[in-house]
Design an enzyme around this catalytic site. Structure first.
Site, PDB file in Angstrom:
ATOM      1  N   HIS A   1       1.037  31.215 -12.020  1.00 56.71           N
ATOM      2  CA  HIS A   1       2.437  31.140 -11.569  1.00 56.71           C
ATOM      3  C   HIS A   1       3.099  29.808 -11.912  1.00 56.71           C
ATOM      4  O   HIS A   1       4.294  29.752 -12.169  1.00 56.71           O
ATOM      5  CB  HIS A   1       2.521  31.443 -10.066  1.00 56.71           C
ATOM      6  CG  HIS A   1       2.170  32.870  -9.774  1.00 56.71           C
ATOM      7  ND1 HIS A   1       1.179  33.241  -8.894  1.00 56.71           N
ATOM      8  CD2 HIS A   1       2.656  34.020 -10.300  1.00 56.71           C
ATOM      9  CE1 HIS A   1       1.080  34.560  -8.878  1.00 56.71           C
ATOM     10  NE2 HIS A   1       1.959  35.056  -9.723  1.00 56.71           N
TER      11      HIS A   1
ATOM     12  N   GLU B   1      11.333  44.843  -9.659  1.00 58.27           N
ATOM     13  CA  GLU B   1       9.947  45.326  -9.539  1.00 58.27           C
ATOM     14  C   GLU B   1      10.011  46.852  -9.388  1.00 58.27           C
ATOM     15  O   GLU B   1      10.691  47.361  -8.511  1.00 58.27           O
ATOM     16  CB  GLU B   1       9.286  44.648  -8.324  1.00 58.27           C
ATOM     17  CG  GLU B   1       8.013  45.270  -7.817  1.00 58.27           C
ATOM     18  CD  GLU B   1       6.867  45.323  -8.834  1.00 58.27           C
ATOM     19  OE1 GLU B   1       6.412  44.276  -9.291  1.00 58.27           O
ATOM     20  OE2 GLU B   1       6.444  46.463  -9.172  1.00 58.27           O
TER      21      GLU B   1
ATOM     22  N   ASP C   1      13.137  50.155 -12.626  1.00 53.20           N
ATOM     23  CA  ASP C   1      12.387  49.941 -13.858  1.00 53.20           C
ATOM     24  C   ASP C   1      13.067  48.817 -14.652  1.00 53.20           C
ATOM     25  O   ASP C   1      14.245  48.917 -14.996  1.00 53.20           O
ATOM     26  CB  ASP C   1      12.391  51.246 -14.671  1.00 53.20           C
ATOM     27  CG  ASP C   1      11.494  51.154 -15.896  1.00 53.20           C
ATOM     28  OD1 ASP C   1      11.164  50.028 -16.317  1.00 53.20           O
ATOM     29  OD2 ASP C   1      11.137  52.223 -16.427  1.00 53.20           O
ATOM     30  N   GLY C   2      12.317  47.761 -14.927  1.00 55.41           N
ATOM     31  CA  GLY C   2      12.871  46.612 -15.647  1.00 55.41           C
ATOM     32  C   GLY C   2      13.397  46.987 -17.032  1.00 55.41           C
ATOM     33  O   GLY C   2      14.323  46.345 -17.544  1.00 55.41           O
TER      34      GLY C   2
ATOM     35  N   ASP D   1       6.806  39.164 -15.814  1.00 56.88           N
ATOM     36  CA  ASP D   1       5.539  38.964 -15.095  1.00 56.88           C
ATOM     37  C   ASP D   1       4.960  40.351 -14.852  1.00 56.88           C
ATOM     38  O   ASP D   1       5.019  40.890 -13.752  1.00 56.88           O
ATOM     39  CB  ASP D   1       5.851  38.239 -13.775  1.00 56.88           C
ATOM     40  CG  ASP D   1       4.599  37.933 -12.986  1.00 56.88           C
ATOM     41  OD1 ASP D   1       3.489  38.216 -13.464  1.00 56.88           O
ATOM     42  OD2 ASP D   1       4.742  37.403 -11.867  1.00 56.88           O
ATOM     43  N   SER D   2       4.420  40.910 -15.915  1.00 58.90           N
ATOM     44  CA  SER D   2       4.104  42.343 -15.884  1.00 58.90           C
ATOM     45  C   SER D   2       2.613  42.606 -15.818  1.00 58.90           C
ATOM     46  O   SER D   2       1.797  41.711 -16.001  1.00 58.90           O
ATOM     47  CB  SER D   2       4.637  42.990 -17.164  1.00 58.90           C
ATOM     48  OG  SER D   2       3.955  42.472 -18.272  1.00 58.90           O
TER      49      SER D   2
ATOM     50  N   PRO E   1       3.344  51.911 -16.120  1.00 55.90           N
ATOM     51  CA  PRO E   1       4.767  51.543 -16.127  1.00 55.90           C
ATOM     52  C   PRO E   1       5.059  50.282 -16.927  1.00 55.90           C
ATOM     53  O   PRO E   1       6.195  50.016 -17.299  1.00 55.90           O
ATOM     54  CB  PRO E   1       5.093  51.334 -14.651  1.00 55.90           C
ATOM     55  CG  PRO E   1       3.800  51.116 -13.964  1.00 55.90           C
ATOM     56  CD  PRO E   1       2.756  51.846 -14.772  1.00 55.90           C
TER      57      PRO E   1
HETATM   58  N1  SAM Z   1      -0.096  38.305 -12.521  1.00 59.83           N
HETATM   59  C1  SAM Z   1      -0.253  39.647 -12.873  1.00 59.83           C
HETATM   60  C2  SAM Z   1      -1.143  39.963 -14.015  1.00 59.83           C
HETATM   61  O1  SAM Z   1      -0.857  39.612 -15.161  1.00 59.83           O
HETATM   62  O2  SAM Z   1      -2.158  40.568 -13.780  1.00 59.83           O
HETATM   63  C3  SAM Z   1       1.002  40.436 -12.873  1.00 59.83           C
HETATM   64  C4  SAM Z   1       1.399  40.577 -11.467  1.00 59.83           C
HETATM   65  S1  SAM Z   1       2.647  41.597 -10.927  1.00 59.83           S
HETATM   66  C5  SAM Z   1       1.777  42.336  -9.598  1.00 59.83           C
HETATM   67  C6  SAM Z   1       2.912  42.859 -12.124  1.00 59.83           C
HETATM   68  C7  SAM Z   1       3.944  43.856 -11.627  1.00 59.83           C
HETATM   69  O3  SAM Z   1       4.661  44.432 -12.719  1.00 59.83           O
HETATM   70  C8  SAM Z   1       3.371  45.028 -10.828  1.00 59.83           C
HETATM   71  O4  SAM Z   1       3.679  44.878  -9.481  1.00 59.83           O
HETATM   72  C9  SAM Z   1       4.047  46.259 -11.446  1.00 59.83           C
HETATM   73  O5  SAM Z   1       4.474  47.204 -10.498  1.00 59.83           O
HETATM   74  C10 SAM Z   1       5.217  45.618 -12.202  1.00 59.83           C
HETATM   75  N2  SAM Z   1       5.743  46.445 -13.291  1.00 59.83           N
HETATM   76  C11 SAM Z   1       5.029  47.162 -14.203  1.00 59.83           C
HETATM   77  N3  SAM Z   1       5.874  47.830 -15.018  1.00 59.83           N
HETATM   78  C12 SAM Z   1       7.140  47.522 -14.615  1.00 59.83           C
HETATM   79  C13 SAM Z   1       8.433  47.910 -15.069  1.00 59.83           C
HETATM   80  N4  SAM Z   1       8.595  48.747 -16.093  1.00 59.83           N
HETATM   81  N5  SAM Z   1       9.519  47.400 -14.426  1.00 59.83           N
HETATM   82  C14 SAM Z   1       9.375  46.540 -13.376  1.00 59.83           C
HETATM   83  N6  SAM Z   1       8.171  46.157 -12.903  1.00 59.83           N
HETATM   84  C15 SAM Z   1       7.062  46.635 -13.511  1.00 59.83           C
END
Ligand code: SAM
Length: 282
Positions: free
Chosen positions: A62, A106, A137-138, A155-156, A162
Site C-alpha cells: 500500500h 469496488e 464495475d471499474g 488496486d485489483s 471480475p
Molecule cells: N492487494 C491485492 C492484491 O493484489 O492481491 C488487491 C486487493 S483488493 C482486495 C482487489 C479488489 O479488486 C477486490 O476487492 C475485487 O473485488 C476488486 N475488483 C476486481 N475486479 C474489479 C472491477 N472490475 N471493478 C472494481 N473492482 C474490482
C-alpha cells in the site's frame, strides 16, 4: 491438529500459512472471500483462495502503490482507486492533506464490509470525508470520464474473474482519457519470476506502451505474493517517476515503514532479467 491455509501459486509451488482461526467465509456474487487469524501474519484476507492482504506485510504494497506517484507529482488533488476493497490504498492516500477527493470503485461491496468488520488496520480510513465509495464495475465507471483525475490507481485482483477486464488496452485507454493532461496511472504488473505472472507482466506492459507515452515498471518485496517479487506499472502522460519533486516528499513528514525517497529511485532500477522481459517486446 494444525490448520494451514495453502495457496497453490502454480502447479509446482505452494505457499502455506499456519492458521489460528477461520474467522469468516462467504461467497458474493463475484467471488469467495475468507478471513483467517494466522500465527505469523496477523489477519489474512483471501479472494478465491488467493492472498490479498495480510496485516504483517500489507504496508509494503500500500505504501508503494500510493507514495510513489504522490512523490513524483505532489500537487495531486483528485484520485480514482479501482478495486482496493480492503481500504489499504485509501488509508495511505488520506495521509495527504493536499488530496481533495478520492473516488473508490469496488465491484464487490462484501469485500469492503468484511474488511471493515475484520481488518480495521487497512479499512480504518474508508470513512474519511474525502472518500466516495462506488460499488460498481471499474471498467464501466471509467468509460465516460474525461479529464477528471490527477491519479488513477488500479488496486485489483489478478486478471481472472471480475479483474480480467482491468488488464485490457481498452480499459487503459479509458483511464488515459479520464486523466488530466499530466495525470498518472498506477497498475498491477504482477511478477517477473514465475511463468503465469510473467505472462501477465508482458501483456500489461505491452498494452500500456500503446496508450501512455511514459511507461515504467517498479519493484518491491512482497513476502506473501508468488515469488515475493512484485511489480507496479507507473504510466504517465508527462511526468517522469524520478524527478526533482521527489526530494520535497521528505518535507511532508509522512511516517512510512517501507517507502522512502531512496527506495523510490531504487525501485525503478530493475534486475537484468526483468529488463530483458520488458525490453524484449518493445
Ligand atoms: N492487494 C491485492 C492484491 O493484489 O492481491 C488487491 C486487493 S483488493 C482486495 C482487489 C479488489 O479488486 C477486490 O476487492 C475485487 O473485488 C476488486 N475488483 C476486481 N475486479 C474489479 C472491477 N472490475 N471493478 C472494481 N473492482 C474490482
Amino acid at each position: 491438529m494444525e490448520l494451514w491455509f495453502t495457496e497453490n501459486q502454480n502447479e509446482n509451488v505452494r505457499f502455506g500459512i499456519k492458521i489460528k482461526k477461520h474467522l469468516y467465509s462467504g461467497q458474493s456474487e463475484f467471488q469467495k472471500i475468507d478471513v483467517f487469524e494466522t500465527f505469523g501474519f496477523g489477519k489474512l484476507l483471501t479472494i478465491d483462495g488467493i492472498i490479498m492482504v495480510t496485516e504483517k506485510d500489507e504496508f509494503i504494497y500500500h505504501e508503494m502503490i500510493s507514495h510513489v506517484p504522490l512523490a513524483a507529482k505532489p500537487d495531486i488533488k483528485s484520485v480514482l482507486v479501482i478495486g482496493g476493497g480492503d481500504g489499504g490504498t485509501v488509508r495511505e492516500l488520506t495521509r495527504y492533506k493536499t488530496i481533495q477527493n478520492i473516488d473508490m470503485v469496488e465491484i464487490d461491496k462484501l469485500v469492503v464490509d468484511i474488511s471493515k468488520e475484520y481488518i480495521k488496520q487497512t479499512s480504518e480510513n474508508l470513512d474519511d470525508s474525502r472518500v466516495k465509495l462506488y460499488y460498481e464495475d471499474g471498467i464501466e465507471f471509467v468509460k465516460n470520464k474525461v479529464n477528471e483525475y490527477d491519479l488513477i490507481i488500479v488496486d485489483s485482483t489478478d486478471p481472472i474473474g471480475p479483474g480480467e477486464g482491468l488488464f485490457t488496452e481498452e480499459f487503459y485507454q479509458n483511464c488515459y482519457n479520464a486523466l488530466k493532461s499530466d495525470g498518472i496511472m498506477i497498475n498491477q504488473n504482477e511478477s517477473p519470476y514465475y511463468d503465469k505472472e510473467r505472462r501477465e507482466l508482458v501483456r500489461a506492459n505491452k498494452k500500456m506502451k500503446k496508450v501512455f507515452p511514459i511507461v515504467e515498471v517498479y519493484q518491491f518485496h512482497m513476502p506473501t505474493y508468488p515469488s515475493g517479487h512484485w511489480l507496479f506499472g507507473f504510466n504517465s502522460k508527462k511526468i517522469n517517476p524520478i524527478n526533482d519533486s521527489i526530494k520535497k516528499w521528505n518535507n511532508l513528514n509522512i511516517n512510512t515503514k517501507y517507502y522512502n525517497t531512496e527506495i523510490h529511485k531504487g525501485s525503478f532500477m530493475l534486475p537484468n532479467y526483468v529488463k530483458e522481459i520488458i525490453n524484449d517486446e518493445k
